[in-house]
Design a protein around this motif. Structure first.
Motif, PDB file in Angstrom:
ATOM      1  N   GLY A  16       0.776  -1.235   0.000  1.00  0.00           N
ATOM      2  CA  GLY A  16       0.000   0.000   0.000  1.00  0.00           C
ATOM      3  C   GLY A  16       0.804   1.280   0.000  1.00  0.00           C
ATOM      4  O   GLY A  16       0.233   2.372   0.067  1.00  0.00           O
ATOM      5  N   VAL A  17       2.141   1.165  -0.073  1.00  0.00           N
ATOM      6  CA  VAL A  17       3.001   2.357  -0.118  1.00  0.00           C
ATOM      7  C   VAL A  17       3.693   2.418  -1.474  1.00  0.00           C
ATOM      8  O   VAL A  17       4.289   1.431  -1.911  1.00  0.00           O
ATOM      9  CB  VAL A  17       4.066   2.321   1.001  1.00  0.00           C
ATOM     10  N   PRO A  18       3.631   3.557  -2.183  1.00  0.00           N
ATOM     11  CA  PRO A  18       4.295   3.671  -3.486  1.00  0.00           C
ATOM     12  C   PRO A  18       5.798   3.510  -3.355  1.00  0.00           C
ATOM     13  O   PRO A  18       6.411   4.031  -2.416  1.00  0.00           O
ATOM     14  CB  PRO A  18       3.941   5.087  -3.953  1.00  0.00           C
ATOM     15  N   ALA A  19       6.407   2.798  -4.308  1.00  0.00           N
ATOM     16  CA  ALA A  19       7.856   2.618  -4.340  1.00  0.00           C
ATOM     17  C   ALA A  19       8.369   3.078  -5.700  1.00  0.00           C
ATOM     18  O   ALA A  19       7.809   2.724  -6.744  1.00  0.00           O
ATOM     19  CB  ALA A  19       8.220   1.155  -4.102  1.00  0.00           C
ATOM     20  N   ILE A  20       9.436   3.885  -5.694  1.00  0.00           N
ATOM     21  CA  ILE A  20       9.983   4.448  -6.925  1.00  0.00           C
ATOM     22  C   ILE A  20      11.505   4.433  -6.860  1.00  0.00           C
ATOM     23  O   ILE A  20      12.091   4.247  -5.797  1.00  0.00           O
ATOM     24  CB  ILE A  20       9.501   5.900  -7.157  1.00  0.00           C
ATOM     25  N   CYS A  21      12.144   4.678  -8.002  1.00  0.00           N
ATOM     26  CA  CYS A  21      13.598   4.817  -8.022  1.00  0.00           C
ATOM     27  C   CYS A  21      13.970   6.287  -7.806  1.00  0.00           C
ATOM     28  O   CYS A  21      13.123   7.180  -7.868  1.00  0.00           O
ATOM     29  CB  CYS A  21      14.179   4.291  -9.331  1.00  0.00           C
ATOM     30  N   LEU A  22      15.247   6.527  -7.567  1.00  0.00           N
ATOM     31  CA  LEU A  22      15.722   7.880  -7.272  1.00  0.00           C
ATOM     32  C   LEU A  22      15.452   8.837  -8.430  1.00  0.00           C
ATOM     33  O   LEU A  22      15.069   9.992  -8.212  1.00  0.00           O
ATOM     34  CB  LEU A  22      17.218   7.841  -6.946  1.00  0.00           C
ATOM     35  N   ASN A  23      15.625   8.391  -9.672  1.00  0.00           N
ATOM     36  CA  ASN A  23      15.405   9.283 -10.816  1.00  0.00           C
ATOM     37  C   ASN A  23      13.947   9.725 -10.926  1.00  0.00           C
ATOM     38  O   ASN A  23      13.665  10.843 -11.357  1.00  0.00           O
ATOM     39  CB  ASN A  23      15.848   8.604 -12.113  1.00  0.00           C
ATOM     40  N   THR A  24      13.018   8.853 -10.546  1.00  0.00           N
ATOM     41  CA  THR A  24      11.606   9.239 -10.556  1.00  0.00           C
ATOM     42  C   THR A  24      11.364  10.338  -9.532  1.00  0.00           C
ATOM     43  O   THR A  24      10.641  11.310  -9.804  1.00  0.00           O
ATOM     44  CB  THR A  24      10.709   8.025 -10.246  1.00  0.00           C
ATOM     45  N   LEU A  25      11.978  10.205  -8.353  1.00  0.00           N
ATOM     46  CA  LEU A  25      11.858  11.252  -7.338  1.00  0.00           C
ATOM     47  C   LEU A  25      12.463  12.557  -7.842  1.00  0.00           C
ATOM     48  O   LEU A  25      11.877  13.636  -7.669  1.00  0.00           O
ATOM     49  CB  LEU A  25      12.557  10.809  -6.045  1.00  0.00           C
ATOM     50  N   LYS A  26      13.616  12.476  -8.499  1.00  0.00           N
ATOM     51  CA  LYS A  26      14.251  13.679  -9.044  1.00  0.00           C
ATOM     52  C   LYS A  26      13.353  14.367 -10.065  1.00  0.00           C
ATOM     53  O   LYS A  26      13.245  15.598 -10.084  1.00  0.00           O
ATOM     54  CB  LYS A  26      15.590  13.317  -9.699  1.00  0.00           C
ATOM     55  N   ASN A  27      12.719  13.592 -10.927  1.00  0.00           N
ATOM     56  CA  ASN A  27      11.837  14.170 -11.948  1.00  0.00           C
ATOM     57  C   ASN A  27      10.680  14.935 -11.322  1.00  0.00           C
ATOM     58  O   ASN A  27      10.270  15.985 -11.827  1.00  0.00           O
ATOM     59  CB  ASN A  27      11.302  13.072 -12.876  1.00  0.00           C
ATOM     60  N   MET A  28      10.156  14.410 -10.207  1.00  0.00           N
ATOM     61  CA  MET A  28       9.046  15.094  -9.544  1.00  0.00           C
ATOM     62  C   MET A  28       9.525  16.353  -8.826  1.00  0.00           C
ATOM     63  O   MET A  28       8.884  17.408  -8.908  1.00  0.00           O
ATOM     64  CB  MET A  28       8.364  14.137  -8.551  1.00  0.00           C
ATOM     65  N   ILE A  29      10.655  16.241  -8.134  1.00  0.00           N
ATOM     66  CA  ILE A  29      11.157  17.367  -7.344  1.00  0.00           C
ATOM     67  C   ILE A  29      11.710  18.482  -8.226  1.00  0.00           C
ATOM     68  O   ILE A  29      11.414  19.664  -8.039  1.00  0.00           O
ATOM     69  CB  ILE A  29      12.264  16.892  -6.373  1.00  0.00           C
ATOM     70  N   LEU A  30      12.507  18.107  -9.231  1.00  0.00           N
ATOM     71  CA  LEU A  30      13.205  19.109 -10.046  1.00  0.00           C
ATOM     72  C   LEU A  30      12.360  19.659 -11.197  1.00  0.00           C
ATOM     73  O   LEU A  30      12.437  20.845 -11.514  1.00  0.00           O
ATOM     74  CB  LEU A  30      14.493  18.502 -10.622  1.00  0.00           C
ATOM     75  N   TYR A  31      11.561  18.795 -11.819  1.00  0.00           N
ATOM     76  CA  TYR A  31      10.878  19.192 -13.060  1.00  0.00           C
ATOM     77  C   TYR A  31       9.355  19.134 -12.972  1.00  0.00           C
ATOM     78  O   TYR A  31       8.674  19.412 -13.957  1.00  0.00           O
ATOM     79  CB  TYR A  31      11.349  18.297 -14.217  1.00  0.00           C
ATOM     80  N   ASN A  32       8.841  18.775 -11.789  1.00  0.00           N
ATOM     81  CA  ASN A  32       7.386  18.670 -11.619  1.00  0.00           C
ATOM     82  C   ASN A  32       6.766  17.677 -12.608  1.00  0.00           C
ATOM     83  O   ASN A  32       5.644  17.861 -13.068  1.00  0.00           O
ATOM     84  CB  ASN A  32       6.730  20.050 -11.771  1.00  0.00           C
ATOM     85  N   GLU A  33       7.532  16.633 -12.943  1.00  0.00           N
ATOM     86  CA  GLU A  33       7.055  15.603 -13.866  1.00  0.00           C
ATOM     87  C   GLU A  33       6.713  14.344 -13.077  1.00  0.00           C
ATOM     88  O   GLU A  33       7.572  13.739 -12.442  1.00  0.00           O
ATOM     89  CB  GLU A  33       8.126  15.283 -14.917  1.00  0.00           C
ATOM     90  N   TYR A  34       5.439  13.953 -13.126  1.00  0.00           N
ATOM     91  CA  TYR A  34       4.960  12.818 -12.350  1.00  0.00           C
ATOM     92  C   TYR A  34       4.830  11.580 -13.240  1.00  0.00           C
ATOM     93  O   TYR A  34       4.514  11.697 -14.424  1.00  0.00           O
ATOM     94  CB  TYR A  34       3.605  13.136 -11.709  1.00  0.00           C
ATOM     95  N   PRO A  35       5.038  10.407 -12.664  1.00  0.00           N
ATOM     96  CA  PRO A  35       4.913   9.179 -13.464  1.00  0.00           C
ATOM     97  C   PRO A  35       3.455   8.887 -13.819  1.00  0.00           C
ATOM     98  O   PRO A  35       2.529   9.365 -13.142  1.00  0.00           O
ATOM     99  CB  PRO A  35       5.472   8.095 -12.529  1.00  0.00           C
ATOM    100  N   GLU A  36       3.267   8.108 -14.863  1.00  0.00           N
ATOM    101  CA  GLU A  36       1.931   7.699 -15.281  1.00  0.00           C
ATOM    102  C   GLU A  36       1.735   6.187 -15.144  1.00  0.00           C
ATOM    103  O   GLU A  36       0.606   5.711 -15.053  1.00  0.00           O
ATOM    104  CB  GLU A  36       1.683   8.076 -16.756  1.00  0.00           C
ATOM    105  N   VAL A  37       2.847   5.458 -15.133  1.00  0.00           N
ATOM    106  CA  VAL A  37       2.775   3.997 -15.243  1.00  0.00           C
ATOM    107  C   VAL A  37       2.857   3.341 -13.866  1.00  0.00           C
ATOM    108  O   VAL A  37       3.709   3.680 -13.047  1.00  0.00           O
ATOM    109  CB  VAL A  37       3.914   3.467 -16.140  1.00  0.00           C
ATOM    110  N   LEU A  38       1.951   2.392 -13.634  1.00  0.00           N
ATOM    111  CA  LEU A  38       1.933   1.612 -12.407  1.00  0.00           C
ATOM    112  C   LEU A  38       2.286   0.170 -12.729  1.00  0.00           C
ATOM    113  O   LEU A  38       1.651  -0.458 -13.587  1.00  0.00           O
ATOM    114  CB  LEU A  38       0.551   1.669 -11.758  1.00  0.00           C
ATOM    115  N   ALA A  39       3.325  -0.346 -12.073  1.00  0.00           N
ATOM    116  CA  ALA A  39       3.698  -1.746 -12.250  1.00  0.00           C
ATOM    117  C   ALA A  39       2.849  -2.602 -11.319  1.00  0.00           C
ATOM    118  O   ALA A  39       2.781  -2.360 -10.118  1.00  0.00           O
ATOM    119  CB  ALA A  39       5.183  -1.946 -11.943  1.00  0.00           C
ATOM    120  N   ASP A  40       2.186  -3.581 -11.891  1.00  0.00           N
ATOM    121  CA  ASP A  40       1.329  -4.458 -11.102  1.00  0.00           C
ATOM    122  C   ASP A  40       1.505  -5.876 -11.618  1.00  0.00           C
ATOM    123  O   ASP A  40       2.202  -6.107 -12.612  1.00  0.00           O
ATOM    124  CB  ASP A  40      -0.143  -4.013 -11.230  1.00  0.00           C
ATOM    125  N   ARG A  41       0.864  -6.813 -10.950  1.00  0.00           N
ATOM    126  CA  ARG A  41       0.950  -8.195 -11.421  1.00  0.00           C
ATOM    127  C   ARG A  41       0.446  -8.279 -12.858  1.00  0.00           C
ATOM    128  O   ARG A  41      -0.639  -7.826 -13.183  1.00  0.00           O
ATOM    129  CB  ARG A  41       0.103  -9.108 -10.533  1.00  0.00           C
TER     130      ARG A  41
END
Length: 308
Positions: free
Chosen positions: A94-119
């Motif tokens: 129930g907690v989102p998990a991301i890589c460091l570059n995804t966090l950088k994209n949100m913090i630096l460029y206000n770019e949020y991910p669209e894709v959710l990895a699921d089974r």
């Protein structure tokens, strides 16, 4: 790949460079650090392998985030299936998990991910209103568009009404057909909220109008939020037969975290011999709780002893 301590350092430097105030690092806890920028509060946990978090610690992360109106995030390098991909959201208990570059994209460029990895693969959420608007603009029926995208009419209906997510291939095909973006960004900075009330019992605090959550893997024992003053939260450590030196160390953590979360810290103590504060953190005797009529009475005493 970065070692875990290097990953924490990278995250801390990133947040500080972009104007976030960050807490101390709390290793071996359900979170490593809390960061704040204006109204945005992040509750962060780092792992080399994001599968390392267990359900109990993730649940505690979620509960604490709900009290502080924070956004819980796990930042890691890999899972059992391989390296975490950039701009993809994984989920662990129930907690989102991301890589460091995804966090950088949100913090630096206000770019949020669209894709959710699921089974079963990668999925995206479609903006049903945009899908319907452009389908009608092209004079296509549900069945017409469904046939072009190689799905059933029922599935297309579910896309338009936000009932199901779609795989990335179908979403790309629909965007090509309609010549517009229809996918929705995943806002990982939205404050965490659960429909169910996960509250523990503390008879005196409950009586005063507080929802209470007990913690086992945090620098504090209890967090509480007033049902009347929704923005007001309290952070407690209990005596639990701890030595005064231990309580003094805890006071440092309480001061650090209360500054980031804008909460009021206090000790609830049975020992009559202890003074009214420990290193600037107010002490409330357990018997005093019974004398307070409401949450305002408690807050008044906490602030008086804090000021003194």
């Amino acid at each position: 790949m970065l070692a875990r301590n290097e990953l924490i350092k990278e995250i801390n430097n990133l947040l500080n460079s972009e104007g976030f105030e960050t807490s101390n690092v709390y290793d071996q806890r359900c979170f490593d650090l809390i960061a704040r920028k204006k109204l945005l509060i992040l509750l962060l946990k780092t792992f080399t392998n994001v599968d390392s978090i267990n359900e109990t610690h993730a649940e505690e992360m979620r509960k604490i985030s709900q009290i502080f109106l924070a956004s819980p995030l796990i930042v890691g390098e890999k899972s059992k299936n391989g390296l975490l991909e950039e701009d993809v959201v994984y989920e662990r208990h129930g907690v989102p998990a991301i890589c460091l570059n995804t966090l950088k994209n949100m913090i630096l460029y206000n770019e949020y991910p669209e894709v959710l990895a699921d089974r079963g693969g990668y999925y995206v959420k479609i903006n049903g209103d945009v899908l319907k608007e452009y389908r009608e603009e092209y004079s296509l029926s549900l069945k017409d568009l469904a046939d072009l995208a190689h799905v059933s009419r029922t599935t297309m209906y579910k896309y338009e009404n936000g009932i199901v997510k779609t795989n990335t291939e179908t979403a790309m095909m629909l965007e090509d057909i309609l010549n517009t973006k229809i996918t929705v960004d995943i806002d990982l900075f939205e404050p965490y909220s659960e429909n169910e009330e996960n509250k523990d019992k503390n008879l005196e605090l409950n009586r005063l109008g507080y929802g209470v959550i007990s913690t086992n893997k945090s620098p504090f024992d209890t967090v509480a939020k007033s049902e009347e003053e929704i923005k007001s939260s309290l952070m407690f450590n209990m005596e639990k037969n701890r030595k005064i030196k231990t309580l003094e160390k805890m006071a440092i953590s309480l001061k650090d975290l209360s500054n980031i979360t804008s909460s009021e810290p206090a000790f609830i103590i049975k020992n009559e011999k202890l003074k009214e504060s420990i290193d600037g953190i107010p002490v409330i005797k357990s018997w005093e709780l019974k004398e307070f009529g409401n949450s305002k009475d408690l807050l008044k005493v906490i602030k008086e002893r804090k000021d003194n």
